[in-house]
Design an enzyme around this catalytic site. Structure first.
Site, PDB file in Angstrom:
ATOM      1  N   GLU A 107      37.764  45.268  34.109  1.00 13.00           N
ATOM      2  CA  GLU A 107      37.335  46.537  34.680  1.00 13.00           C
ATOM      3  C   GLU A 107      38.222  46.903  35.866  1.00 13.00           C
ATOM      4  O   GLU A 107      38.701  46.032  36.591  1.00 13.00           O
ATOM      5  CB  GLU A 107      35.866  46.491  35.117  1.00 13.00           C
ATOM      6  CG  GLU A 107      35.519  45.409  36.103  1.00 13.00           C
ATOM      7  CD  GLU A 107      34.029  45.300  36.376  1.00 13.00           C
ATOM      8  OE1 GLU A 107      33.250  46.010  35.715  1.00 13.00           O
ATOM      9  OE2 GLU A 107      33.645  44.511  37.245  1.00 13.00           O
ATOM     10  N   HIS A 167      33.568  38.920  40.757  1.00 10.62           N
ATOM     11  CA  HIS A 167      33.298  40.353  40.654  1.00 10.62           C
ATOM     12  C   HIS A 167      34.052  41.092  41.748  1.00 10.62           C
ATOM     13  O   HIS A 167      34.315  40.551  42.827  1.00 10.62           O
ATOM     14  CB  HIS A 167      31.791  40.622  40.767  1.00 10.62           C
ATOM     15  CG  HIS A 167      31.422  42.033  40.449  1.00 10.62           C
ATOM     16  ND1 HIS A 167      31.395  43.025  41.401  1.00 10.62           N
ATOM     17  CD2 HIS A 167      31.069  42.626  39.276  1.00 10.62           C
ATOM     18  CE1 HIS A 167      31.039  44.155  40.839  1.00 10.62           C
ATOM     19  NE2 HIS A 167      30.842  43.953  39.549  1.00 10.62           N
TER      20      HIS A 167
END
Length: 225
Positions: free
Chosen positions: A143, A95
């Site tokens: 993302e 992440h």
């Protein structure tokens, strides 16, 4: 592959009101909306709450982190076997708020495969997606880090980039699913993600900090394909 597609992932991160009994109450709200709408929600709580939520709800649960370690010495490390035994079906890797080296990333994907966890790997570019594809992750999360926790959904601001990323990943590894994230905060953002070809999408702050998460999740559930 454990996770069923399409789905909408809700990431609690470490937001207030999402841990312990508060987190369980929130999870039950998510579960209720899932049943009412027929949507498929996947919840990523903090690691200590995985077992509680997995045992007390019917939600699919994933972990926010693990270490690429084997049973043995390693004080303070998170063992993949422990995550799996607690009830997680997958784990988020790399992440933007907890980056990995490419070597660690590859080893984590391998360890996920060994213990029966889905590998959910975050990438921020087409080039990174191409670099990860040979490791055969179960899914990748595309993302832009600067969109995280904003109202700039990539499905609204860069729809052509989303479509290009999905096409590239399909050509690199057709088995790997694609989740679109970063700035997703409304039912319209979710609808666009699926229309643009994503297998899944999700949000963190938009749901975890929502004044009325039940209404938001209901609206999201109602646009599922």
């Amino acid at each position: 592959m454990n996770l069923e597609y399409p789905y909408f992932q809700i990431n609690f991160k470490i937001y207030p009101g999402t841990t312990g009994e508060d987190g369980l109450e929130f999870a039950r709200l998510i579960e209720r909306v899932e049943r009412e709408t027929g949507a498929n929600f996947v919840l990523t709580p903090q690691i200590p709450d995985i077992r509680l939520i997995a045992e007390e709800t019917d939600l699919t649960v994933t972990a926010p982190y693990m270490d690429a370690v084997e049973p043995g010495r390693g004080m303070g490390r998170i063992l993949p076997e422990t995550i799996r035994e607690a009830g997680a079906e997958g784990v988020v890797i790399n992440h933007a708020e907890n980056r990995e080296t490419l070597a660690d990333l590859a080893r984590k994907i391998e360890r996920c495969r060994e213990v029966g966890l889905d590998s959910i790997v975050c990438v921020d570019s087409i080039a990174m997606g191409e670099a990860v594809a040979p490791f055969d992750p179960d899914s990748v999360v595309f993302e832009k880090p600067e969109d995280i926790s904003t109202d700039r959904a990539i499905t609204q601001t860069h729809p052509d980039l989303v479509r290009e990323f999905i096409d590239v990943m399909a050509s690199e590894n057709e088995r790997t699913k694609v989740l679109v994230g970063g700035g997703i905060g409304s039912a319209d953002d979710v609808r666009l993600a699926f229309e643009q070809g994503a297998d899944a999408t999700g949000a963190a702050s938009a749901v975890s900090l929502a004044d009325d998460p039940e209404t938001l999740l209901t609206e999201i559930g109602n646009v599922f394909p």
